[in-house]
Design a protein around this motif. Structure first.
Motif, PDB file in Angstrom:
ATOM      1  N   ARG A  89       0.872  -1.164   0.000  1.00 22.59           N
ATOM      2  CA  ARG A  89       0.000   0.000   0.000  1.00 22.59           C
ATOM      3  C   ARG A  89       0.911   1.217   0.000  1.00 22.59           C
ATOM      4  N   TYR A 149       0.220  11.412   1.175  1.00 22.08           N
ATOM      5  CA  TYR A 149      -0.406  12.366   2.096  1.00 22.08           C
ATOM      6  C   TYR A 149      -0.160  13.776   1.568  1.00 22.08           C
ATOM      7  N   LEU A 177       4.440   9.475  10.915  1.00 18.39           N
ATOM      8  CA  LEU A 177       3.939   8.307  11.637  1.00 18.39           C
ATOM      9  C   LEU A 177       4.020   8.529  13.149  1.00 18.39           C
ATOM     10  N   HIS A 205      -1.222   2.796  15.616  1.00 18.01           N
ATOM     11  CA  HIS A 205      -0.448   3.893  15.035  1.00 18.01           C
ATOM     12  C   HIS A 205      -1.357   4.716  14.131  1.00 18.01           C
ATOM     13  N   ARG A 217       3.760  13.894   1.561  1.00 19.39           N
ATOM     14  CA  ARG A 217       4.543  12.782   2.115  1.00 19.39           C
ATOM     15  C   ARG A 217       4.163  11.484   1.404  1.00 19.39           C
ATOM     16  N   SER A 267       4.734   7.209   1.580  1.00 20.01           N
ATOM     17  CA  SER A 267       5.276   6.072   2.314  1.00 20.01           C
ATOM     18  C   SER A 267       4.840   4.783   1.634  1.00 20.01           C
ATOM     19  N   ALA A 285       3.969   0.922   2.462  1.00 26.13           N
ATOM     20  CA  ALA A 285       3.735  -0.090   3.505  1.00 26.13           C
ATOM     21  C   ALA A 285       3.623  -1.451   2.821  1.00 26.13           C
ATOM     22  N   PHE A 342       3.020  -5.279   3.283  1.00 29.18           N
ATOM     23  CA  PHE A 342       2.391  -6.162   4.271  1.00 29.18           C
ATOM     24  C   PHE A 342       2.757  -7.618   3.978  1.00 29.18           C
TER      25      PHE A 342
HETATM   26  C1  OGA Z   1      -0.281   1.785   6.922  1.00 28.68           C
HETATM   27  C2  OGA Z   1       0.434   2.752   7.795  1.00 28.68           C
HETATM   28  C3  OGA Z   1       1.967   4.592   8.038  1.00 28.68           C
HETATM   29  C4  OGA Z   1       2.603   5.672   7.236  1.00 28.68           C
HETATM   30  O1  OGA Z   1      -0.267   1.990   5.677  1.00 28.68           O
HETATM   31  O2  OGA Z   1      -0.850   0.823   7.476  1.00 28.68           O
HETATM   32  O3  OGA Z   1       0.335   2.630   8.992  1.00 28.68           O
HETATM   33  O4  OGA Z   1       3.522   6.310   7.773  1.00 28.68           O
HETATM   34  N1  OGA Z   1       1.171   3.727   7.236  1.00 28.68           N
HETATM   35  O5  OGA Z   1       2.201   5.906   6.091  1.00 28.68           O
END
Ligand code: OGA
Ligand code: NI
Length: 360
Positions: A215, A219, A252, A291, A301, A303, A305, A307
């Motif tokens: 994922r 942001y 985060l 979190h 931003r 990121s 993730a 999994f």
């Molecule tokens: C997620 C998550 C945190 C981030 O995708 O489950 O917790 O910093 N991401 O994007």
């Protein structure tokens, strides 16, 4: 998969809202006062230098048994006390990491019409999305994302991965393979720490037949970051998560002792966290910790993730070795397929789901 056939409201891309230059965010994104980030607390934690543990994995892969043992212990303590740690010297090429992150930045900077061809549906969540959960009228998070299946092979569909930038698919295959390798190594360390056979967790996850998905979170800048969240509080439903945070924007936050700690990313490290399935398998010796993500008004931003999950149709339950009269099984068995329907329907809900699994 009843109820997961369509979005309850027209989908709005948060990036478009951000780029429209609006000064006030729409009501849909305004969180209840108790869920809003407190920027004063954040400053406090920077003063106190509280952060999740940072673990150098060099010796996990080395030959020295004493140093190996020491690293394994550090992982155990982090999984028990924090459910989170930053893994440095994890063996995944920094150059590969950098190129993969840049490819995704590139994707999110493509025109909206291009990204829309990947618009996702709640049936599988694969593709370009802007919400998690299908509750009508839910308060939404300030983020867009791209979700894809990496494993099993039967679910990997390259035509659902971005075709641009042109090297994106190839990079992703390489990145996924490296992270999966790292995941296997950490599962061994965790099994040993729990007093289980070294391959216990890997076998419980389905051996070679694990599931894995990515994922990528985007942001966008937010004109009122104090009223909303980029991602609401949740624990990850899967096995274990490898988060590659933005190289220069923090966001985060991890819940610890009733407070939110803002993680300060170590360059090139992965932020690793325990998911609900490992909490269940370890009978809560290891914790999946809540979190969330805060946003800011200055910088977008990105990121990633990744999994690392159990094969989705296996029953996941506490390891028999960790269950006794004094330590009864805390959770009843459930497959990951069944388990993840909850977050896919309700959206992020703190730790409500794993707590509802209680077997007594
Ligand atoms: C997620 C998550 C945190 C981030 O995708 O489950 O917790 O910093 N991401 O994007
Ligand atoms: Ni998460």
């Amino acid at each position: 998969m009843s109820g997961l056939t369509s979005w309850p409201e027209p989908v709005v891309r948060v990036q478009s809202l951000s780029e429209s230059g609006m000064r006030a965010i729409p009501e849909r994104y305004v969180k209840a006062p108790s869920d809003r980030p407190s920027f004063t607390n954040e400053t406090e934690n920077h003063h106190q230098h509280v952060d999740i543990p940072v673990i150098d994995l060099t010796n996990l892969f080395g030959k020295d048994p004493t140093l190996h043992e020491e690293t394994v212990r550090l992982i155990a303590v982090a999984c028990e006390e924090w459910g989170f740690f930053q893994a440095a010297n994890h063996g995944v090429s920094h150059e590969l990491i950098e190129r993969t992150r840049e490819a995704w930045r590139h994707f999110f900077n493509m025109p909206l019409e291009f990204k829309q061809q990947y618009a996702n549906m709640p049936t599988t969540y694969e593709g370009y999305g802007s919400r998690l959960g299908v509750q009508k009228g839910a308060t939404l998070d300030w983020s867009d994302y791209f979700f894809l299946h990496y494993l099993p092979d039967s679910l990997r569909n390259h035509s659902k991965w971005p075709s641009q930038p042109s090297f994106c698919r190839e990079l992703l295959s390489e990145y996924g393979a490296e992270v999966v390798k790292l995941g296997g190594r950490l599962l061994k360390a965790m099994s040993t720490n729990l007093g289980l056979k070294e391959d216990y967790l890997q076998n419980a996850f389905g051996g070679e037949d694990i599931g894995a998905c990515l994922r990528v979170n985007f942001y966008p800048k937010c004109p009122q970051p104090d009223l909303t969240l980029g991602l609401s509080s949740h624990s990850d439903p899967g096995g274990m998560t490898f988060l590659l945070p933005d190289h220069d924007v923090a966001g985060l936050q991890v819940h610890k002792n009733g407070r939110w700690i803002t993680v300060k990313p170590v360059p090139n490290a992965f932020i690793v966290n325990v998911g609900d399935q490992i909490q269940v398998l370890s009978n809560a010796i290891y914790k999946s910790v809540e979190h969330r993500v805060i946003v800011n008004s200055v910088k977008d931003r990105v990121s990633l993730a990744f999994f690392y999950n159990p094969k989705s149709d296996l029953l996941i339950e506490p390891a028999k070795e960790l269950v006794s009269e004094e330590q009864p099984a805390l959770y009843s068995p459930m497959t990951f397929d069944e388990y993840r329907l909850y977050i896919r329907t309700k959206g992020p809900c703190g730790k409500a789901q794993v707590e509802s699994l209680g077997s007594t």
